[in-house]
Scaffold this active site. Structure first.
Site, short mmCIF file in Angstrom:
data_model
loop_
_atom_site.label_atom_id
_atom_site.label_comp_id
_atom_site.label_asym_id
_atom_site.label_seq_id
_atom_site.Cartn_x
_atom_site.Cartn_y
_atom_site.Cartn_z
N GLU A 140 9.75 -4.08 10.04
CA GLU A 140 10.14 -2.80 9.42
C GLU A 140 10.75 -1.86 10.46
O GLU A 140 10.17 -1.62 11.52
CB GLU A 140 8.91 -2.14 8.76
CG GLU A 140 9.27 -0.77 8.16
CD GLU A 140 8.27 -0.22 7.16
OE1 GLU A 140 7.32 -0.94 6.78
OE2 GLU A 140 8.44 0.95 6.75
N ASP B 120 0.84 -1.21 0.00
CA ASP B 120 0.00 0.00 0.00
C ASP B 120 0.87 1.26 0.00
O ASP B 120 0.35 2.38 -0.03
CB ASP B 120 -1.02 0.00 1.16
CG ASP B 120 -0.37 -0.08 2.53
OD1 ASP B 120 0.87 -0.18 2.61
OD2 ASP B 120 -1.12 -0.03 3.53
N SER B 121 2.21 1.07 -0.02
CA SER B 121 3.11 2.21 -0.26
C SER B 121 2.80 2.83 -1.61
O SER B 121 3.25 3.94 -1.90
CB SER B 121 4.58 1.74 -0.22
OG SER B 121 4.78 0.65 -1.09
N LYS C 158 -1.23 -9.41 3.43
CA LYS C 158 -0.38 -8.88 4.50
C LYS C 158 -1.18 -7.88 5.33
O LYS C 158 -1.87 -7.02 4.78
CB LYS C 158 0.88 -8.22 3.93
CG LYS C 158 1.74 -7.57 5.03
CD LYS C 158 3.15 -7.26 4.56
CE LYS C 158 3.32 -5.95 3.84
NZ LYS C 158 2.91 -4.76 4.61
O1 KIV Z 1 3.70 -1.08 1.41
C1 KIV Z 1 4.80 -1.63 1.24
O2 KIV Z 1 5.42 -1.51 0.18
C2 KIV Z 1 5.33 -2.42 2.35
C3 KIV Z 1 6.74 -2.89 2.28
C4 KIV Z 1 7.68 -1.76 2.26
C5 KIV Z 1 7.06 -3.88 3.34
O3 KIV Z 1 4.63 -2.67 3.28
#
Ligand code: KIV
Length: 269
Positions: free
Chosen positions: A185, A47-48, A116
């Site tokens: 993280e 979700d980044s 996740k």
């Molecule tokens: O949202 C994301 O890309 C992530 C990773 C950086 C672990 O959660």
């Protein structure tokens, strides 16, 4: 099944054999294809994308429908990699029932193999239900970006004794509930090492040092497309932004000077 397909069993086997797992967070068909072609073990539709793809301030505004849209594109590009999809903020925190329904929807509609979720002890009842329903779960502890407003910005988690103990409790709760993998993280390397030493679940680090079963980076960070922010844990393997801008400048110049298109890029009758 596609030849060379990475399954949950492949990943668990790698941990058992002490082989490191590579994971990339990405959001589109082409980058997913590149990752698949070089044999990256696992892709995460993170979700980044809220920041990296949409230009927003945080991951908080990202919707379930947006995650599904990007996951479908990534799945089309990644035939072999084990595909994990981030559940966005408020798509699983309301109730176990809401979490079950939305995680099921993601798996059904995208072809992903796991979801996740951010959080520890508090999400253990949901993790347990998901696993019992046949949905593989990846946990995410340490700095959890969906709680950025609570943290008051990005930070390393686990430097003091209280945070360290909470991290260890969270990891254990996720593992006991059946999470097969946990992302750590922004966690001090020593703490990540202690967690990893007694872990059954696979540990994937991002800013957690080398004592993890695998590592994840965001595609755009790794190829140097994100210029304005560079957390300590990011390693740029390419200066992508510089190369892109050089190419764009050349295009602009050639258009303005009438150099592009030449005969070579033009059709005859
Ligand atoms: O949202 C994301 O890309 C992530 C990773 C950086 C672990 O959660």
């Amino acid at each position: 099944m596609v030849k060379g397909k990475i399954t949950l069993r492949t990943l668990i086997g790698k941990k058992k054999k002490g082989q490191k797992i590579s994971m990339i967070s990405t959001y589109d068909y082409l980058s997913a294809r590149f990752c698949d072609e070089v044999g990256i073990d696992s892709l995460l539709v993170g979700d980044s994308l809220g920041m990296v793809f949409q230009g927003k301030e945080s991951t908080v505004p990202v919707s379930l429908e947006e995650m599904i849209y990007h996951a479908k594109a990534v799945r089309r590009g990644a035939k072999k990699a084990f595909l994990i999809v981030d559940m966005p903020f408020m798509s699983y925190q309301v109730s176990v029932e809401q979490g079950l329904q939305n995680c099921g929807k993601v798996l059904k509609e995208t072809g992903a193999e796991a979801v996740k979720l951010e959080g520890g002890e508090e999400i253990a009842p949901l993790v347990d239900k998901l696993v019992r329903a046949g949905i593989p779960v990846v946990g995410h502890i340490g700095f959890t970006p969906q709680s950025v407003n609570l943290f008051g910005g990005a930070k390393v988690v686990g430097r003091d004794k209280q945070e360290e103990e909470k991290l260890k409790r969270d990891f254990k709760a996720l593992e006991d509930a059946g999470a097969f993998m946990v992302v750590l993280e922004s966690v001090p390397s020593e703490v990540a090492k202690e967690i990893w030493e007694s872990s059954v679940a696979i540990t994937i680090g991002i800013g957690a040092g080398k004592h993890c079963d695998g590592q994840v980076l965001v595609f755009h960070d790794l190829v140097g497309l994100v210029e304005d922010i560079k957390p300590r844990f990011v390693k740029r393997y390419l200066e992508g932004a510089k190369l892109f801008k050089e190419a764009l400048n050349r295009f602009k110049e050639e258009v303005e000077k009438g150099i592009f298109p030449s005969e070579e890029e033009s059709y005859g009758r």
